[in-house]
Design a protein around this motif. Structure first.
Motif, mmCIF file in Angstrom:
data_model
loop_
_atom_site.group_PDB
_atom_site.id
_atom_site.type_symbol
_atom_site.label_atom_id
_atom_site.label_comp_id
_atom_site.label_asym_id
_atom_site.label_seq_id
_atom_site.Cartn_x
_atom_site.Cartn_y
_atom_site.Cartn_z
ATOM 1 N N THR A 15 38.930 41.589 45.015
ATOM 2 C CA THR A 15 40.319 41.362 44.718
ATOM 3 C C THR A 15 40.131 39.860 43.818
ATOM 4 O OG1 THR A 15 40.691 40.101 46.459
ATOM 5 C CG2 THR A 15 41.565 41.492 46.298
ATOM 6 N N THR A 16 40.487 39.354 43.327
ATOM 7 C CA THR A 16 40.437 38.316 42.202
ATOM 8 C C THR A 16 41.462 36.853 42.652
ATOM 9 O OG1 THR A 16 42.404 38.878 40.359
ATOM 10 C CG2 THR A 16 39.576 39.455 40.377
ATOM 11 N N VAL A 17 40.812 35.787 42.182
ATOM 12 C CA VAL A 17 41.954 34.952 42.360
ATOM 13 C C VAL A 17 43.117 34.714 41.592
ATOM 14 C CG1 VAL A 17 41.921 32.377 42.049
ATOM 15 C CG2 VAL A 17 39.892 33.120 43.111
ATOM 16 N N SER A 18 44.240 34.443 41.949
ATOM 17 C CA SER A 18 45.125 34.258 41.385
ATOM 18 C C SER A 18 45.098 33.889 40.248
ATOM 19 C CB SER A 18 46.502 33.779 42.320
ATOM 20 O OG SER A 18 47.062 33.308 41.061
ATOM 21 N N THR A 20 47.488 31.837 38.314
ATOM 22 C CA THR A 20 48.006 30.714 38.306
ATOM 23 C C THR A 20 47.417 29.804 39.072
ATOM 24 O OG1 THR A 20 49.953 31.761 38.473
ATOM 25 C CG2 THR A 20 49.884 29.187 38.954
ATOM 26 N N VAL A 21 46.103 30.139 40.173
ATOM 27 C CA VAL A 21 45.779 29.046 40.482
ATOM 28 C C VAL A 21 44.585 28.164 39.908
ATOM 29 C CG1 VAL A 21 44.030 28.481 42.857
ATOM 30 C CG2 VAL A 21 45.912 30.219 42.793
ATOM 31 N N LEU A 22 43.660 29.176 39.163
ATOM 32 C CA LEU A 22 42.778 29.140 38.560
ATOM 33 C C LEU A 22 43.423 28.515 36.961
ATOM 34 C CD1 LEU A 22 40.795 32.073 38.647
ATOM 35 C CD2 LEU A 22 40.349 30.264 39.285
ATOM 36 N N GLU A 23 44.849 28.043 36.960
ATOM 37 C CA GLU A 23 45.167 27.567 35.773
ATOM 38 C C GLU A 23 45.369 26.473 35.745
ATOM 39 O OE1 GLU A 23 48.918 27.533 32.186
ATOM 40 O OE2 GLU A 23 48.689 29.427 33.585
ATOM 41 N N GLU A 24 45.980 26.021 37.267
ATOM 42 C CA GLU A 24 46.433 24.887 37.720
ATOM 43 C C GLU A 24 44.952 23.442 37.747
ATOM 44 O OE1 GLU A 24 48.880 25.404 40.902
ATOM 45 O OE2 GLU A 24 50.498 25.611 40.226
ATOM 46 N N ALA A 25 44.147 24.600 38.650
ATOM 47 C CA ALA A 25 43.235 23.325 38.282
ATOM 48 C C ALA A 25 42.209 23.513 37.066
ATOM 49 C CB ALA A 25 42.067 25.097 39.527
ATOM 50 N N LEU A 26 42.239 24.275 36.025
ATOM 51 C CA LEU A 26 41.513 24.186 34.619
ATOM 52 C C LEU A 26 42.062 22.691 34.089
ATOM 53 C CD1 LEU A 26 39.218 24.481 32.951
ATOM 54 C CD2 LEU A 26 40.563 26.689 31.469
ATOM 55 N N ASN A 27 43.812 22.606 34.469
ATOM 56 C CA ASN A 27 44.453 21.591 33.599
ATOM 57 C C ASN A 27 44.271 20.459 34.544
ATOM 58 O OD1 ASN A 27 44.946 23.370 31.955
ATOM 59 N ND2 ASN A 27 46.849 24.174 32.785
ATOM 60 N N GLN A 48 48.503 33.930 48.478
ATOM 61 C CA GLN A 48 47.543 33.482 46.842
ATOM 62 C C GLN A 48 47.809 32.270 46.528
ATOM 63 O OE1 GLN A 48 46.961 36.837 44.834
ATOM 64 N NE2 GLN A 48 46.807 37.339 47.002
ATOM 65 N N CYS A 49 47.077 31.002 47.401
ATOM 66 C CA CYS A 49 47.403 29.545 47.182
ATOM 67 C C CYS A 49 45.729 29.270 47.353
ATOM 68 C CB CYS A 49 49.175 29.380 47.928
ATOM 69 S SG CYS A 49 50.504 29.539 46.988
ATOM 70 N N ALA A 50 45.622 28.412 47.180
ATOM 71 C CA ALA A 50 44.358 27.215 47.410
ATOM 72 C C ALA A 50 44.856 25.813 47.417
ATOM 73 C CB ALA A 50 43.357 27.562 46.211
ATOM 74 N N HIS A 51 43.139 25.704 49.002
ATOM 75 C CA HIS A 51 43.673 24.357 49.061
ATOM 76 C C HIS A 51 42.058 23.763 48.098
ATOM 77 C CE1 HIS A 51 46.371 24.489 52.819
ATOM 78 N NE2 HIS A 51 46.414 24.443 51.868
ATOM 79 N N PHE A 52 42.306 23.041 47.663
ATOM 80 C CA PHE A 52 40.629 21.900 47.112
ATOM 81 C C PHE A 52 40.687 20.702 48.289
ATOM 82 C CE2 PHE A 52 43.175 24.171 44.473
ATOM 83 C CZ PHE A 52 41.927 24.548 43.023
ATOM 84 N N PHE A 159 35.265 22.138 46.231
ATOM 85 C CA PHE A 159 35.178 23.921 47.052
ATOM 86 C C PHE A 159 36.864 23.743 47.271
ATOM 87 C CE2 PHE A 159 30.895 21.476 48.263
ATOM 88 C CZ PHE A 159 30.247 22.993 47.841
ATOM 89 N N ALA A 160 37.169 24.850 47.513
ATOM 90 C CA ALA A 160 38.406 25.526 47.363
ATOM 91 C C ALA A 160 38.456 26.638 48.286
ATOM 92 C CB ALA A 160 39.362 25.840 46.176
ATOM 93 N N VAL A 161 39.637 26.649 49.503
ATOM 94 C CA VAL A 161 39.929 27.884 50.525
ATOM 95 C C VAL A 161 41.282 28.928 50.011
ATOM 96 C CG1 VAL A 161 40.468 28.821 52.375
ATOM 97 C CG2 VAL A 161 38.666 26.424 52.539
ATOM 98 N N TYR A 162 41.203 29.826 49.209
ATOM 99 C CA TYR A 162 41.719 30.671 48.826
ATOM 100 C C TYR A 162 42.378 31.314 50.011
ATOM 101 C CZ TYR A 162 43.851 34.003 45.245
ATOM 102 O OH TYR A 162 44.888 34.302 44.947
#
Length: 302
Positions: A15-18, A20-27, A48-52, A159-162
């Motif tokens: 599977t791939t990371v959402s 939305t999560v990648l876009e929010e992290a990049l921004n 489908q969420c992540a803790h950083f 780091f993040a837990v997805y």
């Protein structure tokens, strides 16, 4: 939904990371919590969420090595992510590790020890096992590949837990460790992974030998069945030839019906014996159950 069903059956689905999560992290729109060395945090992340988390290490700790591990006692499905910090302040995904089932927990880890360490991707092995169990064995170590990053520099790392579950949240425990106290473990890990690499090279040669011997075994098994059938046929022909050396008519097997009938005379005699009733002489004498003799007095008349 189909991926969730296959995952529930034990088939690892890549599977791939959402997005939305990648876009929010990049921004730079994510909340990053500090994680101290030798500290562990237990939390639950939604699907489908992540803790950083941010971890700060010194130069000395960077040289000694650094480890970040996550595990779930509930066997939840998750990913461990590592992000590079961009010049704009955002975060871009650099590494990811899918959790694997290890005993009674699911776990994932990143090991930055200053020498090449390896990860094992079991997706290809599981797909091969569905088609050919033998092929799955010989491809078991194909997914054993080196990690892209072997060491971290001094500074702050994210780091993040997805939550990779499809229908529910994932509970987990994350910890960050300096590898300085684990000198023996570092050497053991390097030695074991070197042996695994050697085994991977041996498997290629062993597979060709195994396939050749297996083909011979299959051929011998088929020939065994054919030879057994041929021998049985020859012995049958031999018995038939032995039986042909006779001038007597072939014996007919008597049936139980014929044996039970017998001759008419025997049947008649048996019927007479059966119908004959026992005579008085033949009857056994019955004993009296009393020996009392009654004498009548002739003198007393009624």
């Amino acid at each position: 939904m189909f991926a969730a069903l296959f995952s529930k059956l034990g088939v690892p689905i890549k599977t791939t990371v959402s997005a939305t999560v990648l876009e929010e992290a990049l921004n730079g729109m994510v909340t990053v919590r500090p994680l101290l060395l030798d500290q562990h945090i237990t939390r639950k992340v939604e699907k489908q969420c992540a803790h950083f988390y941010s971890v700060t290490i010194t130069e000395e700790e960077a040289r000694a090595g650094f480890v970040c591990r996550v595990q779930s006692s509930d066997k939840s499905k998750f990913k461990l992510l590592y992000f590079d910090r961009e010049g704009t302040g955002g975060l871009s995904l650099a590494l990811q590790e899918d959790c694997t089932k290890t005993g009674k927990v699911t776990s994932a880890g990143m090991y930055f020890l200053g020498f090449p360490v390896y990860r094992l991707d079991q997706t290809a092995t599981s797909m091969a096992a569905a088609k050919d169990p033998d092929a799955a064995f010989f491809k078991k170590l194909d997914g054993f590949q080196p990690c892209e990053i072997t060491e971290l520099k001094a500074g702050t790392h994210v780091f993040a837990v997805y939550g990779d579950n499809f229908f529910k949240s994932a509970s987990y425990m994350i910890e960050a460790l300096c590898a300085a106290p684990f000198t023996e473990e570092k050497e053991n890990l390097r030695a074991v992974e070197a042996e695994i690499l050697s085994k991977r090279a041996e498997l290629s040669k062993f597979e060709s030998e195994y396939r050749e011997v297996l083909a011979q075994f299959t051929e011998m098994t088929s020939r065994y069945a054919q030879e057994m059938q041929a021998i049985d046929e020859l012995l049958k022909q031999r018995n038939e030839i032995h039986a042909s050396y006779t001038t007597a008519p072939p014996m007919k097997r008597s049936t139980s019906k014929n044996r039970s009938r017998g001759s008419p005379k025997e049947t008649k005699e048996e019927g007479q014996v059966r119908d004959k009733k026992p005579t008085m002489r033949d009857r056994p004498k019955k004993k009296k159950w009393f020996n009392i003799h009654l004498k009548a007095d002739k003198r007393n008349k009624c």
